[in-house]
Design an enzyme around this catalytic site. Structure first.
Site, short mmCIF file in Angstrom:
data_model
loop_
_atom_site.label_atom_id
_atom_site.label_comp_id
_atom_site.label_asym_id
_atom_site.label_seq_id
_atom_site.Cartn_x
_atom_site.Cartn_y
_atom_site.Cartn_z
N LYS A 207 -6.74 -9.25 -8.98
CA LYS A 207 -7.85 -9.36 -8.05
C LYS A 207 -8.93 -8.33 -8.39
O LYS A 207 -8.61 -7.20 -8.76
CB LYS A 207 -7.35 -9.16 -6.62
CG LYS A 207 -8.40 -9.44 -5.54
CD LYS A 207 -7.78 -9.32 -4.16
CE LYS A 207 -8.80 -9.59 -3.07
NZ LYS A 207 -8.22 -9.48 -1.72
N LYS B 76 0.82 -1.22 0.00
CA LYS B 76 0.00 0.00 0.00
C LYS B 76 0.85 1.26 0.00
O LYS B 76 0.48 2.27 -0.62
CB LYS B 76 -0.95 0.00 1.21
CG LYS B 76 -2.03 -1.07 1.11
CD LYS B 76 -2.94 -1.07 2.32
CE LYS B 76 -4.00 -2.15 2.20
NZ LYS B 76 -4.90 -2.19 3.37
N LYS C 155 -12.35 -2.56 -6.07
CA LYS C 155 -13.26 -1.43 -6.16
C LYS C 155 -12.58 -0.20 -6.72
O LYS C 155 -13.23 0.78 -7.07
CB LYS C 155 -13.84 -1.13 -4.77
CG LYS C 155 -12.85 -1.10 -3.63
CD LYS C 155 -13.53 -1.40 -2.31
CE LYS C 155 -12.55 -1.71 -1.19
NZ LYS C 155 -13.19 -2.26 -0.02
#
Length: 338
Positions: A200, A117, A203
């Site tokens: 994956k 991240k 969103k």
């Protein structure tokens, strides 16, 4: 003390950042609902984790309600499970600080999700993003949760939770926190992108066509599956034939998860089928399973006061479990409380 000495209790949570997708439903929410009645179940919208990166305040409140609506629309029953948002139970943050003092910096440096991240901007990442795994451990252990349903990508966090529990017990010469078990099962724990089966489903992806949103209506769900990327070959005769075909494997696994069956059973039902046969069948199944959830989510989102009431009621039940455990933790550590 073994885990058998603790009340069997499930805890898990979903972060309210971006919209809910089919991956959230099949990988988490559907499983959470299925565990109701098997043992005590506590489910959380982890809004404090969301702010480890910047969130628009109004959007955060809206997304917190949307995640709660997703839980409820999928069948979570507030009379069977405790449902609340994390920030309403202060014990999470309080135990999180104690665990910051138990966890070692070396443990945090091994956490792969921070590296993923933060990327090359690690020096500019928030301290919260770096330390959030110890808050996640507190989320779990403040309820003495014995089981946590997670995907493979979250297993490392449960292992860290076990390490923190073991070190706390060792340092204070107590058998107080359980060794929480990750629960990893089901045919579709990792739902992939409808346009690229090697990525994956997310969103935050570039195109809305690469994911199924839990808010999508029947027409959108059907359109996205019918336009999902495939390869030129028909379905194989055996599941082994999917090994080097990521898009085909993804669609078969989604069908299996929606139908509560296995990829092997899906292949046995559609051996050698072309995509002109299989994709419409998958679209029909997905519409039948998912469209009623999107309708129910919309109904809940039209009544935010009811969602807030359910979350407030759940937080009271959560505090009734967490606060005595936190008080005992303070006593063990030697922190005075009036």
């Amino acid at each position: 003390m073994t885990n058998s000495a603790f009340t069997p209790r499930v805890f898990s949570g979903i972060k309210p950042s971006g919209g809910l997708t089919l991956g959230n439903y099949l990988g988490a929410i559907k499983r959470f609902v299925g565990m109701q009645g098997q043992m005590e179940t506590i489910y959380c919208v982890v809004d404090m984790h969301a702010i480890t990166v910047w969130q628009d305040p109004k959007e955060l409140a809206n997304m917190t309600r949307e995640v709660a609506a997703g839980y409820l629309a999928a069948g979570l029953d507030p009379s069977q499970s405790i449902l609340f948002n994390q920030s309403q139970v202060a014990a999470h943050a309080e135990l999180g600080w104690i665990f910051n003092c138990v966890a070692r910096v070396g443990w945090m440096n091994r956490m792969t999700q921070f590296k993923d991240k933060a990327g090359s901007n690690a020096e500019k990442a928030s301290l919260g993003l770096y330390a959030y795994p110890s808050l996640m451990a507190a989320d779990i252990l403040v309820y003495h949760a014995t089981h946590v349903p997670v995907g493979e990508d979250q297993k490392q966090h449960v292992e860290l939770t076990r390490d923190i529990a073991a070190k706390f017990n060792h340092d204070y010469k107590v058998d107080f926190f359980p060794a929480t078990e990750p629960v990893i099962e089901g045919p579709a724990m990792r739902i992939m992108n409808l346009r690229d089966g090697t990525k994956k489903m997310s969103k935050s992806g570039e195109s809305d066509m690469e994911r199924i949103n839990m808010t999508d209506d029947a027409d959108k769900i059907a359109k996205k599956f019918k336009k999902a990327k495939t390869d030129p070959e028909p379905l194989p005769e055996t599941v082994e034939g999917l090994a080097s075909r990521p898009e085909a494997r993804n669609l078969v696994e989604i069908y299996a998860a929606l139908d509560d069956t296995t990829p092997e059973a899906v292949i046995a039902q559609y051996p050698g089928a072309g995509w002109g046969t299989f994709k419409p069948a998958l679209a029909d199944l997905a519409v039948a399973k998912l469209a009623p959830i999107s309708v129910e989510m919309a109904r809940f989102m039209d009544d935010p006061a009811e969602i807030d009431r359910i979350l407030a009621s759940g937080s009271e039940k959560a505090r009734a479990i967490a606060d005595p455990i936190l008080k005992q933790t303070y006593d063990i550590v030697g922190l005075l409380r009036g």
